[in-house]
Design an enzyme around this catalytic site. Sequence first.
Site, PDB file in Angstrom:
ATOM      1  N   HIS A  85     -43.531 -35.263  18.748  1.00 13.83           N
ATOM      2  CA  HIS A  85     -44.268 -36.387  19.338  1.00 13.83           C
ATOM      3  C   HIS A  85     -43.899 -37.654  18.567  1.00 13.83           C
ATOM      4  O   HIS A  85     -44.623 -38.108  17.692  1.00 13.83           O
ATOM      5  CB  HIS A  85     -45.779 -36.113  19.274  1.00 13.83           C
ATOM      6  CG  HIS A  85     -46.582 -37.047  20.111  1.00 13.83           C
ATOM      7  ND1 HIS A  85     -47.124 -38.203  19.612  1.00 13.83           N
ATOM      8  CD2 HIS A  85     -46.915 -37.000  21.420  1.00 13.83           C
ATOM      9  CE1 HIS A  85     -47.776 -38.825  20.578  1.00 13.83           C
ATOM     10  NE2 HIS A  85     -47.664 -38.112  21.693  1.00 13.83           N
ATOM     11  N   ASP A  95     -50.858 -34.255  26.946  1.00 16.07           N
ATOM     12  CA  ASP A  95     -50.016 -35.401  26.610  1.00 16.07           C
ATOM     13  C   ASP A  95     -48.949 -35.613  27.686  1.00 16.07           C
ATOM     14  O   ASP A  95     -48.641 -36.753  28.043  1.00 16.07           O
ATOM     15  CB  ASP A  95     -49.363 -35.188  25.242  1.00 16.07           C
ATOM     16  CG  ASP A  95     -48.782 -36.460  24.681  1.00 16.07           C
ATOM     17  OD1 ASP A  95     -49.573 -37.328  24.251  1.00 16.07           O
ATOM     18  OD2 ASP A  95     -47.546 -36.602  24.683  1.00 16.07           O
TER      19      ASP A  95
END
Length: 189
Positions: free
Chosen positions: A22, A175
């Site tokens: 990420h 996400d």
Amino acid sequence: QAGDYVVTVDLSNETDAYLAGHRLEGRVFFPGVGYLVLIWKIFAQMHGIHFERLPVIFENVHFQRSTIIPKEGAITFLINIFRETGFFQICESNSVVITGNIRVSKNIKKEQLDLPPLSPPTDKENLPMNTGDVYKQLNLQGYEYSGIFQGVKSCDNYGTTGVLHWFNDWIPYLDSMLHFVIAFYHRVT
């Protein structure tokens, strides 16, 4: 009464290593949805039930700042949830990261949105995109997602419909839903 919990995140730990996927402009960030999943898990623990069996509603959520995860070393989140009100707060380095409220849904069917199914635009500019296409677009914007954070399996080039991968982890799954907004925001404005 508040429940105080401490959660430590360290990329050298096997359970946290996936978070290195990420990235934004070379830095690893703790995912915003990750805070919500932490709250959900702890709230469920306070109720003595596994979090996936406890439907919850988040309200008045305010993200105050992002958290960069260092390549070496750990970050520590201090999490407070007030049992009576559901107010929650996560702090890191003596600074508030997120606040909001969480509550158990009494009737999830009544509280969820009843939206019609989406269908992709039918104009000639509508094109199918695969994982590589989506993440190339995001990479051009500075998002360097890798591993299970490349969760969009396919979609249309408007970002209105798509299919996500399920990697048995709520944080990258949720996400990935946001990746539609990030990648295709310019198409709808």
